[in-house]
Scaffold this motif. Structure first.
Motif, PDB file in Angstrom:
ATOM      1  N   GLN A 282      -0.714   6.856  -2.161  1.00 47.98           N
ATOM      2  CA  GLN A 282      -1.944   7.120  -2.872  1.00 47.98           C
ATOM      3  C   GLN A 282      -1.882   7.921  -4.126  1.00 47.98           C
ATOM      4  O   GLN A 282      -1.268   8.792  -4.236  1.00 47.98           O
ATOM      5  CB  GLN A 282      -2.996   7.614  -2.083  1.00 47.98           C
ATOM      6  CG  GLN A 282      -4.411   7.531  -2.482  1.00 47.98           C
ATOM      7  CD  GLN A 282      -5.561   7.956  -1.415  1.00 47.98           C
ATOM      8  OE1 GLN A 282      -5.410   8.371  -0.524  1.00 47.98           O
ATOM      9  NE2 GLN A 282      -6.707   8.102  -1.798  1.00 47.98           N
ATOM     10  N   LYS A 283      -2.232   7.296  -5.136  1.00 45.18           N
ATOM     11  CA  LYS A 283      -2.434   7.801  -6.625  1.00 45.18           C
ATOM     12  C   LYS A 283      -1.130   7.744  -7.134  1.00 45.18           C
ATOM     13  O   LYS A 283      -0.911   8.735  -8.399  1.00 45.18           O
ATOM     14  CB  LYS A 283      -2.944   9.352  -6.277  1.00 45.18           C
ATOM     15  CG  LYS A 283      -4.490   9.277  -5.888  1.00 45.18           C
ATOM     16  CD  LYS A 283      -5.051  10.739  -5.864  1.00 45.18           C
ATOM     17  CE  LYS A 283      -6.380  10.907  -5.333  1.00 45.18           C
ATOM     18  NZ  LYS A 283      -6.836  12.342  -5.461  1.00 45.18           N
ATOM     19  N   SER A 284      -0.052   7.160  -6.691  1.00 43.49           N
ATOM     20  CA  SER A 284       0.892   7.119  -7.311  1.00 43.49           C
ATOM     21  C   SER A 284       1.314   5.574  -8.380  1.00 43.49           C
ATOM     22  O   SER A 284       0.501   4.887  -7.964  1.00 43.49           O
ATOM     23  CB  SER A 284       2.357   6.999  -6.383  1.00 43.49           C
ATOM     24  OG  SER A 284       2.379   5.963  -5.665  1.00 43.49           O
TER      25      SER A 284
ATOM     26  N   VAL B 150      -0.047   0.403  -8.450  1.00 45.04           N
ATOM     27  CA  VAL B 150      -0.746   1.519  -8.274  1.00 45.04           C
ATOM     28  C   VAL B 150      -1.296   1.818  -6.846  1.00 45.04           C
ATOM     29  O   VAL B 150      -1.299   0.612  -6.242  1.00 45.04           O
ATOM     30  CB  VAL B 150      -1.889   1.555  -9.225  1.00 45.04           C
ATOM     31  CG1 VAL B 150      -3.002   2.913  -8.871  1.00 45.04           C
ATOM     32  CG2 VAL B 150      -1.622   1.434 -10.732  1.00 45.04           C
TER      33      VAL B 150
ATOM     34  N   ILE C 231      -3.660   2.517  -4.608  1.00 44.43           N
ATOM     35  CA  ILE C 231      -4.829   2.808  -4.869  1.00 44.43           C
ATOM     36  C   ILE C 231      -5.421   3.706  -3.519  1.00 44.43           C
ATOM     37  O   ILE C 231      -6.211   4.837  -3.644  1.00 44.43           O
ATOM     38  CB  ILE C 231      -5.761   1.476  -4.865  1.00 44.43           C
ATOM     39  CG1 ILE C 231      -5.458   0.746  -5.922  1.00 44.43           C
ATOM     40  CG2 ILE C 231      -7.440   1.830  -4.708  1.00 44.43           C
ATOM     41  CD1 ILE C 231      -6.081  -0.550  -6.059  1.00 44.43           C
TER      42      ILE C 231
ATOM     43  N   ASN D 279      -3.957   4.880   0.925  1.00 44.26           N
ATOM     44  CA  ASN D 279      -2.899   5.197   1.454  1.00 44.26           C
ATOM     45  C   ASN D 279      -2.727   3.721   2.399  1.00 44.26           C
ATOM     46  O   ASN D 279      -1.437   3.900   2.775  1.00 44.26           O
ATOM     47  CB  ASN D 279      -2.830   6.096   2.635  1.00 44.26           C
ATOM     48  CG  ASN D 279      -3.973   6.360   3.375  1.00 44.26           C
ATOM     49  OD1 ASN D 279      -4.732   5.171   3.434  1.00 44.26           O
ATOM     50  ND2 ASN D 279      -4.224   7.291   4.132  1.00 44.26           N
TER      51      ASN D 279
ATOM     52  N   ASP E 215      -2.179  -1.263  -2.025  1.00 44.89           N
ATOM     53  CA  ASP E 215      -1.628  -0.895  -3.554  1.00 44.89           C
ATOM     54  C   ASP E 215      -1.720  -2.188  -4.067  1.00 44.89           C
ATOM     55  O   ASP E 215      -1.968  -3.250  -3.421  1.00 44.89           O
ATOM     56  CB  ASP E 215      -0.306  -0.498  -3.560  1.00 44.89           C
ATOM     57  CG  ASP E 215       0.840  -1.277  -3.117  1.00 44.89           C
ATOM     58  OD1 ASP E 215       0.548  -2.675  -3.171  1.00 44.89           O
ATOM     59  OD2 ASP E 215       1.929  -0.816  -2.855  1.00 44.89           O
TER      60      ASP E 215
END
Length: 211
Positions: A43-45, A67, A69, A71, A74
């Protein structure tokens, strides 16, 4: 159950609007990634990658941005420069794998299949990571895919990646039509450089940046 329901709805919606190289449903060119092992981004990567196939006839360069979004979700968008086509992909993981048991994770997804056509795939995969030793890890995946909107053919998917010290990986996958093999090197946690043979005959290079 809610995650599975939302996952199916999102995949169907995205597959309906996506534009999809004559290749299989899990092609590393259309996905924009060299090593397509099925794992989701955290998440957030974010992962930005470029793959180049200099001797290919239909597509020579594909850029892709993904991205994490959530866990378990994506999504990515890519661009095939020679054919001037936009590529879409989305993956969800409604079932996480258990590291301390043999239970695999389950991934559902959709991805562009043809950079010069209009087919989009929907697929399901089982993934499993195994720690062979402190220095060696093994990632396995298998699954099945079909094409939208016909749904009249199914394709088997398979992949294997062996990682050494989390820096060097040897990988191979079957995308439903062709085999792709390669090796990647990660000089840091943020950069990965790969060399692969697309369809076992076309040399390709890719670089991926992660944050």
């Amino acid at each position: 159950m809610i995650k599975i329901f939302v996952s199916i709805i999102m995949i169907l919606l995205l597959a309906g609007i996506s534009i999809a190289q004559e290749c299989g449903p899990n092609c590393p060119v259309c996905s924009g990634a060299g090593n397509n092992d099925g794992a989701l981004l955290s998440q957030k990567s974010m992962l930005i990658s470029v793959i180049s196939i200099p001797t290919a006839d239909e597509e020579t360069t594909v850029a892709n941005a993904k991205v994490g979004i959530l866990n378990w979700l994506d999504a990515g968008i890519g661009y095939a420069f020679k054919t001037e086509k936009v590529l879409w992909n989305l993956k969800v993981q409604p079932v996480l794998e258990q590291k301390d048991s043999w239970r695999p994770g389950i991934i559902l997804g959709t991805g562009s299949v043809q950079t010069g056509g209009s087919d989009q795939s929907i697929y399901g995969q089982l993934i499993k990571s195994l720690e062979i030793s402190d220095a060696i890890d093994l990632q396995l995946s298998t699954g099945v895919a079909t094409l939208v909107p016909d749904f009249d053919e199914t394709y088997g998917l398979a992949g294997i990646t062996t990682s050494f010290y989390d820096r060097i990986s040897i990988f191979g996958n079957y995308d439903g039509k062709s085999f792709h093999e390669g090796i990647s090197w990660s000089p840091s946690d943020l950069v990965s450089i790969s060399f692969l043979m697309v369809e076992s005959e076309l040399p390709a290079f890719s670089i991926a940046l992660k944050r």
